[in-house]
Design a protein around this motif. Structure first.
Motif, PDB file in Angstrom:
ATOM      1  N   PRO A 103      -9.062 -20.251 -23.429  1.00 16.18           N
ATOM      2  CA  PRO A 103      -8.423 -21.249 -22.565  1.00 16.18           C
ATOM      3  C   PRO A 103      -7.101 -20.765 -21.964  1.00 16.18           C
ATOM      4  CG  PRO A 103      -9.260 -22.297 -24.553  1.00 16.18           C
ATOM      5  CD  PRO A 103      -9.374 -20.819 -24.754  1.00 16.18           C
ATOM      6  N   ASN A 106      -7.965 -18.432 -19.160  1.00 17.33           N
ATOM      7  CA  ASN A 106      -8.390 -19.198 -17.984  1.00 17.33           C
ATOM      8  C   ASN A 106      -7.207 -19.790 -17.246  1.00 17.33           C
ATOM      9  OD1 ASN A 106     -11.091 -18.664 -18.504  1.00 17.33           O
ATOM     10  ND2 ASN A 106     -11.396 -20.536 -19.689  1.00 17.33           N
ATOM     11  N   THR A 254     -11.073 -31.413 -21.161  1.00 18.96           N
ATOM     12  CA  THR A 254     -10.917 -30.865 -22.508  1.00 18.96           C
ATOM     13  C   THR A 254     -10.245 -31.893 -23.405  1.00 18.96           C
ATOM     14  OG1 THR A 254     -10.715 -28.604 -21.640  1.00 18.96           O
ATOM     15  CG2 THR A 254      -9.915 -28.995 -23.872  1.00 18.96           C
ATOM     16  N   SER A 306      -4.602 -22.876 -27.996  1.00 18.96           N
ATOM     17  CA  SER A 306      -5.168 -22.667 -26.662  1.00 18.96           C
ATOM     18  C   SER A 306      -5.845 -23.933 -26.137  1.00 18.96           C
ATOM     19  CB  SER A 306      -6.181 -21.522 -26.697  1.00 18.96           C
ATOM     20  OG  SER A 306      -5.590 -20.331 -27.158  1.00 18.96           O
ATOM     21  N   THR A 307      -6.643 -24.559 -26.973  1.00 19.31           N
ATOM     22  CA  THR A 307      -7.352 -25.769 -26.548  1.00 19.31           C
ATOM     23  C   THR A 307      -6.376 -26.906 -26.271  1.00 19.31           C
ATOM     24  OG1 THR A 307      -9.219 -25.087 -27.942  1.00 19.31           O
ATOM     25  CG2 THR A 307      -9.223 -27.347 -27.132  1.00 19.31           C
ATOM     26  N   ALA A 310      -4.708 -26.297 -22.902  1.00 21.23           N
ATOM     27  CA  ALA A 310      -5.657 -26.563 -21.823  1.00 21.23           C
ATOM     28  C   ALA A 310      -5.851 -28.061 -21.627  1.00 21.23           C
ATOM     29  CB  ALA A 310      -6.999 -25.894 -22.124  1.00 21.23           C
TER      30      ALA A 310
END
Length: 400
Positions: A103, A106, A254, A306-307, A310
């Motif tokens: 993530p 990205n 997300t 990371s999640t 995001a």
């Protein structure tokens, strides 16, 4: 049990964590010596995600093509090129995103994220307490402190530009961070999905309110009364007249992880969406002190980080809410791994910046390399950018 009167009770409550604030100290000295972080006036929320424990930046963004890195860490202490989530270039070197950092890769590719390697404090300490204190107090040394304030609190105390029933400082944690030390307009609640749980329920809330009214001339009474008002203000804002608040709904695809820092960031997002006057927020993610079993432990840490970032990015973008967010840690880890498949306290690490108004997709700072002569003390990634410069760069992205 010994008896205490109302004034003594109010005095004691100042130094407890009754409302999520563990220390209260005021200083109106507005002198700002060199080395003290003094942010400009914020035009939209500024959020710090702090990786508490010393995150290994060399594992989040790894120099997998550097022979020094390969020699210092056996295969089980690193991931393969094929497993990486992508790469970035800095100073002629390639750094590769950890597999669980997809993530982040990205966000970087979408130009929504800045990566800043070799970041840290210039002080040589490897003590968690000292390094965290330096960064949360907004100084470059603990030898001479300008006041008793954290750097976020310093803005509120000295500028006092906030109206009643606004919440300028919020920590999505169970405890207030040192960065907010000294500010009575600070609230620390990790999860506000069900509103703010008042100590001892509404009965306790009303009892303390009554004590404040009865002893309105006590130094502590206005402080506590103001804080109680802010807690009630948040609950009233979140419930919108109903008996209990509805769960917060993200506008992003997300979902926020039900783990740190996702829970705290969801709380921050909710307050931003509620328009309560938030200016500074702080969210901890602990668990980064990886002296042993680092690879397996970092998988979960990096995935949750990371999640969470995001989820927050998507949520704020969909709701058209401006913000600036930084990720930093007190120091990095030793280049060479230890015998417990971990790494000991080091020096340079990694910082991240993301937000609504800035040119992302860049790597900033200087990459010092990992040859012995370029390492700090011959063993650690050197710090080439002081954390204050990093924060000042992030402050510069504050736009209306």
């Amino acid at each position: 049990m010994s008896h205490i009167d109302r004034r003594e009770f109010l005095k004691i409550s100042l130094t407890t964590s009754l409302f999520g604030i563990s220390d209260v100290a005021f200083s109106l000295d507005q002198k700002k010596p060199n080395g003290v972080l003094v942010p400009p006036q914020m035009l939209h929320p500024f959020i710090v995600v702090f990786l508490r424990g010393g995150a290994d930046g060399l594992s989040i963004l790894s120099p997998l093509e550097d022979e020094n890195f390969l020699a210092a860490r056996p295969p089980e202490m690193r991931f393969s090129l094929e497993a990486s989530s992508g790469k970035v270039k800095v100073g002629g070197a390639n750094l590769f995103w950890h597999p669980e950092a997809a993530p982040l890769a990205n966000l970087f590719a979408q130009r929504k994220l800045i990566a800043w390697p070799a970041l840290g404090i210039m002080d040589e300490t490897r003590s968690h307490f000292e390094a965290q204190e330096i960064m949360e107090r907004g100084v470059n040394s603990l030898n001479t402190l300008p006041d008793d304030l954290g750097w976020m609190a310093r803005q509120i105390i000295t500028k006092d530009r906030f109206q009643k029933n606004l919440v300028p400082l919020f920590a999505g944690n169970n405890n207030s961070p040192r960065s907010m030390q000294g500010a009575h307009r600070a609230i620390a609640v990790r999860d506000i999905q069900n509103g703010v749980a008042l100590p001892n329920g509404i009965g306790g809330f009303n009892a303390v309110s009554a004590l404040c009214n009865a002893d309105s001339n006590t130094v502590s009474a206005p402080w506590i009364k103001d804080h109680l008002s802010n807690l009630d203000f948040i609950n009233q804002t979140l419930t919108k007249g109903s008996n209990k608040p509805m769960p917060y709904e993200s506008a992003g695809k997300t979902a926020y992880p039900n783990a740190d820092p996702g829970v705290g960031l969801r709380s921050v997002a909710r307050l931003i969406d509620a328009n309560v006057g938030l200016q500074y927020a702080w969210v901890d993610q602990s668990g980064w002190d990886t002296h042993e079993n680092q690879p397996s432990r970092l998988n979960g840490q990096i995935k949750n980080l990371s999640t969470s970032l995001a989820a927050f990015s998507e949520d704020m973008e969909a709701k058209k809410q401006p913000y600036t967010l930084v990720v930093m840690t007190e120091f990095g880890r030793r280049l060479r791994s230890n015998r417990s498949n971990g790494t000991d306290h080091g020096h340079g690490s990694l910082g991240l910046i993301m937000g609504s108004n800035f040119p992302g997709g860049r790597v900033m700072g200087l990459w010092p390399g990992l040859s012995t002569e370029r390492l700090d003390r011959g063993v650690d990634l050197a710090v080439t950018t002081d954390y204050q410069k990093f924060l000042n760069q992030a402050f510069s992205y504050q736009k209306a």
